[in-house]
Design an enzyme around this catalytic site. Structure first.
Site, PDB file in Angstrom:
ATOM      1  N   HIS A 257       2.577  -0.083   2.445  1.00 26.71           N
ATOM      2  CA  HIS A 257       2.420  -0.447   4.275  1.00 26.71           C
ATOM      3  C   HIS A 257       2.017  -1.758   3.902  1.00 26.71           C
ATOM      4  O   HIS A 257       2.760  -2.540   2.763  1.00 26.71           O
ATOM      5  CB  HIS A 257       0.194  -0.028   3.171  1.00 26.71           C
ATOM      6  N   CYS A 258       1.797  -2.337   4.992  1.00 27.14           N
ATOM      7  CA  CYS A 258       1.998  -4.430   5.283  1.00 27.14           C
ATOM      8  C   CYS A 258       0.262  -4.103   5.709  1.00 27.14           C
ATOM      9  O   CYS A 258      -0.375  -3.040   6.294  1.00 27.14           O
ATOM     10  CB  CYS A 258       2.932  -4.690   5.645  1.00 27.14           C
ATOM     11  N   GLN A 259       0.973  -4.957   7.145  1.00 27.98           N
ATOM     12  CA  GLN A 259      -0.547  -5.092   7.952  1.00 27.98           C
ATOM     13  C   GLN A 259      -0.997  -4.075   8.708  1.00 27.98           C
ATOM     14  O   GLN A 259      -2.240  -3.819   9.040  1.00 27.98           O
ATOM     15  CB  GLN A 259      -0.873  -6.877   7.810  1.00 27.98           C
TER      16      GLN A 259
END
EC number: 3.1.3.16
Length: 367
Positions: A257-259
């Site tokens: 995941h990232c943002q």
């Protein structure tokens, strides 16, 4: 070469697998897409780049057919009583293209694995899956995890990650890229119920500011890059790929995941597919986009992925192919190859509609 290859029908292969599946090596010569949509349990997907195919000139080495050193060693040592080749639906090898994957694989096996009987599966995967569906693994149409979007957020998530709301990229749940690899947003990473429901054991956090909420429960790897055009995400590719493989080999599952689960984390997943499955960026991109339609790596990340493609598919091609991705981008190299993908500007947490910038992405041509 064709005379040295035996013929098996679906019933014959079923009997062979029941006698001793561990002593039978199944080599599936279909595309990456077709293989992941459905395949015979335990089979290995055979594929190689156009450059490797062209340079082979009809004589592909066994290391390209069976790149896994352990499997290849067992094959050459005579540990397999049979090797079975298959495609989608061919009735015989007679109609196989001379420079096609099936014919090249058959030729390599007949030359280099002479102690093992090589067979061709008549009717291919299509006939076998119709006759023996219980021996096949099929992936259903990809959908995200269906869990209600709770309004309650873990205490650890209330401060520090402002994206933990419910905009478009947080809706639904993490999506399955491969059986051990999932992609989503920081909000999904804050939902322990979602992670546990998927059997996640490790997370890759591709951001500099989203917290690791459950460090006592999962294994974490942080890749602190920003979603901008100056960030060198390619320097993390191999490290991230090795981490994913280590979790897979231990029987675990990784959530990346990232943002927003759109640019940085999608880039890592694309790099993983490209290197481990030896596929081009456009093929990997379409594969991931079918599962998470909003992916949109920024311009720089796409350029770095294209350079990574030249390294993955033609590692011995030239000095240029092995040069750092960012160095090529900085040189402003003239280009001849153009790809069109939805490419994002840096993503910021807002409830407004996602913005997409359509533009061709270019990089220096591979050899």
């Amino acid at each position: 070469m064709v005379m040295e290859v035996g013929i098996l029908d679906a019933g014959g292969l079923r009997a062979l697998l029941r006698e001793g599946a561990a002593q039978c090596l199944l080599l599936d010569c279909r595309s990456f897409f077709a293989f992941n949509a459905g395949h015979i349990a335990g089979s290995v997907n055979v594929r190689f780049s156009t450059i490797v195919r062209r340079r082979a000139k009809g004589a592909m080495g066994l290391e390209h057919i069976v790149p896994n050193a352990e499997l290849r060693g067992r094959l050459l040592a005579g540990a397999y009583h049979a090797v079975v080749l298959l495609d989608e639906r061919s009735a015989s090898l007679d109609g196989a293209k001379r420079d096609g994957t099936l014919a090249l694989a058959a030729g390599a096996l007949c030359r280099e694995a002479r102690s093992t009987q090589v067979f061709f599966l008549q009717g291919g995967y299509e006939a076998f899956s119709a006759s023996c569906p219980e021996l096949c693994s099929k992936q259903s149409t990809p959908t995200g995890l269906s869990l209600p979007l709770s309004t309650s957020v873990p205490d650890s998530a209330e401060s520090g990650c402002s994206s933990c709301s419910t905009p478009l990229y947080d809706q639904g749940g993490p999506v399955e890229i491969l059986s051990f690899l999932y992609l989503g947003s920081a909000y999904h990473a804050s939902r322990k119920d979602m992670l546990d429901a998927l059997g996640i054991t490790a997370l890759i956090n591709v951001s500099a500011n989203c917290p690791n909420h459950f460090e006592g429960h999962y294994q974490y790897k942080s890749i602190p890059v920003e979603d901008n055009h100056k960030a060198d995400i390619s320097s993390w590719f191999n490290e991230a790929i090795d981490f994913i493989d280590s979790i897979k080999d231990a029987g675990g599952r990784v959530f990346v995941h990232c943002q927003a689960g759109i640019s940085r984390s999608a880039t890592i997943c694309l790099a993983y597919l490209m290197r481990t499955n030896r596929v081009k960026l456009d093929e990997a991109f379409e594969f991931v986009k079918q599962r998470r339609s909003i992916i949109s790596p920024n311009f720089s990340f796409m350029g770095q992925l294209l350079q990574f493609e030249s390294q993955v598919l033609a590692p011995h091609c030239s000095a240029e192919a092995g040069s750092p991705a960012m160095a090529v981008l900085d040189r402003g190299t003239s280009t001849t190859t153009v790809f069109n993908f939805p490419v994002s500007i840096p993503v910021h947490p807002t409830n407004s509609a996602l913005n997409y910038l359509k533009s061709p992405i270019t990089t220096s041509p591979s050899c």
